[in-house]
Design a protein around this motif. Structure first.
Motif, PDB file in Angstrom:
ATOM      1  N   ARG A   1       0.844  -1.208   0.000  1.00  0.00           N
ATOM      2  CA  ARG A   1       0.000   0.000   0.000  1.00  0.00           C
ATOM      3  C   ARG A   1       0.868   1.244   0.000  1.00  0.00           C
ATOM      4  O   ARG A   1       0.594   2.212  -0.707  1.00  0.00           O
ATOM      5  CB  ARG A   1      -0.883   0.040   1.242  1.00  0.00           C
ATOM      6  CG  ARG A   1      -1.863  -1.066   1.330  1.00  0.00           C
ATOM      7  CD  ARG A   1      -3.145  -0.732   0.603  1.00  0.00           C
ATOM      8  NE  ARG A   1      -3.953  -1.946   0.520  1.00  0.00           N
ATOM      9  CZ  ARG A   1      -5.143  -2.002  -0.032  1.00  0.00           C
ATOM     10  NH1 ARG A   1      -5.678  -0.910  -0.566  1.00  0.00           N
ATOM     11  NH2 ARG A   1      -5.802  -3.132  -0.092  1.00  0.00           N
TER      12      ARG A   1
ATOM     13  N   SER B   1       1.391   4.439  -2.733  1.00  0.00           N
ATOM     14  CA  SER B   1       0.808   5.691  -2.254  1.00  0.00           C
ATOM     15  C   SER B   1       1.608   6.902  -2.704  1.00  0.00           C
ATOM     16  O   SER B   1       2.799   6.804  -3.002  1.00  0.00           O
ATOM     17  CB  SER B   1       0.738   5.688  -0.719  1.00  0.00           C
ATOM     18  OG  SER B   1      -0.137   4.679  -0.281  1.00  0.00           O
ATOM     19  N   ASP B   2       0.936   8.000  -2.740  1.00  0.00           N
ATOM     20  CA  ASP B   2       1.564   9.265  -3.082  1.00  0.00           C
ATOM     21  C   ASP B   2       2.689   9.562  -2.098  1.00  0.00           C
ATOM     22  O   ASP B   2       2.518   9.477  -0.886  1.00  0.00           O
ATOM     23  CB  ASP B   2       0.490  10.365  -2.979  1.00  0.00           C
ATOM     24  CG  ASP B   2       1.039  11.703  -3.421  1.00  0.00           C
ATOM     25  OD1 ASP B   2       1.715  11.738  -4.459  1.00  0.00           O
ATOM     26  OD2 ASP B   2       0.799  12.697  -2.709  1.00  0.00           O
TER      27      ASP B   2
ATOM     28  N   ARG C   1       4.915   7.785  -1.279  1.00  0.00           N
ATOM     29  CA  ARG C   1       5.234   6.548  -0.536  1.00  0.00           C
ATOM     30  C   ARG C   1       4.915   6.640   0.942  1.00  0.00           C
ATOM     31  O   ARG C   1       5.592   6.019   1.774  1.00  0.00           O
ATOM     32  CB  ARG C   1       6.721   6.176  -0.732  1.00  0.00           C
ATOM     33  CG  ARG C   1       6.953   5.620  -2.112  1.00  0.00           C
ATOM     34  CD  ARG C   1       8.365   5.646  -2.616  1.00  0.00           C
ATOM     35  NE  ARG C   1       9.412   5.530  -1.631  1.00  0.00           N
ATOM     36  CZ  ARG C   1      10.706   5.650  -1.911  1.00  0.00           C
ATOM     37  NH1 ARG C   1      11.083   5.884  -3.166  1.00  0.00           N
ATOM     38  NH2 ARG C   1      11.604   5.550  -0.971  1.00  0.00           N
TER      39      ARG C   1
ATOM     40  N   ARG D   1       1.612   7.293   4.079  1.00  0.00           N
ATOM     41  CA  ARG D   1       0.179   7.213   4.344  1.00  0.00           C
ATOM     42  C   ARG D   1      -0.020   7.270   5.857  1.00  0.00           C
ATOM     43  O   ARG D   1       0.817   6.770   6.620  1.00  0.00           O
ATOM     44  CB  ARG D   1      -0.330   5.878   3.786  1.00  0.00           C
ATOM     45  CG  ARG D   1      -1.801   5.794   3.607  1.00  0.00           C
ATOM     46  CD  ARG D   1      -2.147   5.118   2.282  1.00  0.00           C
ATOM     47  NE  ARG D   1      -3.586   4.859   2.175  1.00  0.00           N
ATOM     48  CZ  ARG D   1      -4.467   5.799   1.863  1.00  0.00           C
ATOM     49  NH1 ARG D   1      -4.089   7.028   1.625  1.00  0.00           N
ATOM     50  NH2 ARG D   1      -5.757   5.488   1.797  1.00  0.00           N
TER      51      ARG D   1
ATOM     52  N   ASP E   1      -7.442   0.687   4.978  1.00  0.00           N
ATOM     53  CA  ASP E   1      -7.110   0.025   3.711  1.00  0.00           C
ATOM     54  C   ASP E   1      -7.086  -1.488   3.853  1.00  0.00           C
ATOM     55  O   ASP E   1      -7.609  -2.206   3.018  1.00  0.00           O
ATOM     56  CB  ASP E   1      -5.713   0.448   3.231  1.00  0.00           C
ATOM     57  CG  ASP E   1      -5.670   1.894   2.775  1.00  0.00           C
ATOM     58  OD1 ASP E   1      -6.738   2.471   2.525  1.00  0.00           O
ATOM     59  OD2 ASP E   1      -4.558   2.442   2.681  1.00  0.00           O
TER      60      ASP E   1
ATOM     61  N   TYR F   1       2.572   9.897   9.683  1.00  0.00           N
ATOM     62  CA  TYR F   1       2.720   9.150   8.453  1.00  0.00           C
ATOM     63  C   TYR F   1       3.621   7.956   8.673  1.00  0.00           C
ATOM     64  O   TYR F   1       4.600   8.036   9.419  1.00  0.00           O
ATOM     65  CB  TYR F   1       3.401  10.000   7.372  1.00  0.00           C
ATOM     66  CG  TYR F   1       2.520  11.016   6.702  1.00  0.00           C
ATOM     67  CD1 TYR F   1       1.384  10.604   6.015  1.00  0.00           C
ATOM     68  CD2 TYR F   1       2.846  12.360   6.721  1.00  0.00           C
ATOM     69  CE1 TYR F   1       0.582  11.546   5.381  1.00  0.00           C
ATOM     70  CE2 TYR F   1       2.052  13.295   6.084  1.00  0.00           C
ATOM     71  CZ  TYR F   1       0.903  12.882   5.421  1.00  0.00           C
ATOM     72  OH  TYR F   1       0.123  13.808   4.796  1.00  0.00           O
TER      73      TYR F   1
END
Lengths: 129, 129
Positions: A32, A36-37, A39, A41, A49, A83
């Motif tokens: 995931r 992700s933007d 890298r 999240r 998720d 994050y």
DNA sequence: CAAGATTGACTGCTCAATCTTT
DNA sequence: AAAGATTGAGCAGTCAATCTTG
């Protein structure tokens, strides 16, 4: 369903553990993050998720962080949040382990089912959401 | 598949736990015993039935025995083996909990799928054996 | 030695309690 | 208050080691 899932999981998990020291859930987290933007999240979004409790995700993150595969970073828009951010090493391992895992899945799962079976299974499982 | 199984299991398990203090595995054990000849079965066979490790089954049996739902009995044909034997209380609880669980499964699973879906799912899962 | 069972140590997961920030 | 995250306690599961009997 229970039995099929239990046995399938056991096999996939043990291969992944012996080769990379990762659980299925840990690999899924890495995957995931890799997709992700930037890298990264937020931990609680990650939990959503992958359908795990936030506390579980926090602990998996602990373990991955200890191995240098991800870093925790403060979230600038919301000081409460943090994050999980994939490191370069993490990205590399994620790619490698995912490839290996995909081969296992191919062997143990995909190869035994037709295209039609797979679609039908997807539909069926989606209906259980 | 992981996610569907995880969420389905979580819900079924929590209902069963709050109403009867049983895990899905424990209920499955009780059910097997209830359907067995003389309501008893060797521990290791039971483990094979439900696809769990023998040690797990031994511990579930510990817990059920403490609650008076089953008894361990020596096996006369083979002194090494031991039977798990369902008590009357165990049989009663098994029937009640199974009925309740079936209703949950009906609600959460069966009602959302057609006859055809269900057959197809069975076929598909069987192919993963 | 192999097979049935138990036990100890470890991992994976959840829930409830807590702390901090919104 | 409510939401994000962490931590402690406890259950579920596995594997490896052990004990006993075939």
């Amino acid at each position: 369903l229970q039995h099929a899932h239990r046995e399938l999981t056991r096999e996939l998990e043990s291969r992944l553990a012996e080769r990379y020291g990762l659980s299925l859930s840990a690999l899924e987290l890495l995957g995931r993050l890799a997709a992700s933007d930037r890298r990264r999240r937020r931990l609680s979004w990650l939990a959503g998720d992958v359908k795990l409790s936030v506390s579980r995700v926090s602990r998996i993150a602990d373990a991955l962080e200890r191995r240098g595969l991800l870093e925790r970073q403060p979230c600038e828009e919301d000081t409460r949040a943090t994050y999980a951010c994939l490191t370069d090493a993490g990205l590399a391992l994620a790619r490698e382990a995912q490839a290996s895992h995909l081969a296992d899945v191919q062997d143990r799962f995909l190869n035994r089912l037709s295209e039609r079976d797979l679609c039908a299974l997807g539909e069926t499982l989606a209906r259980l959401r």
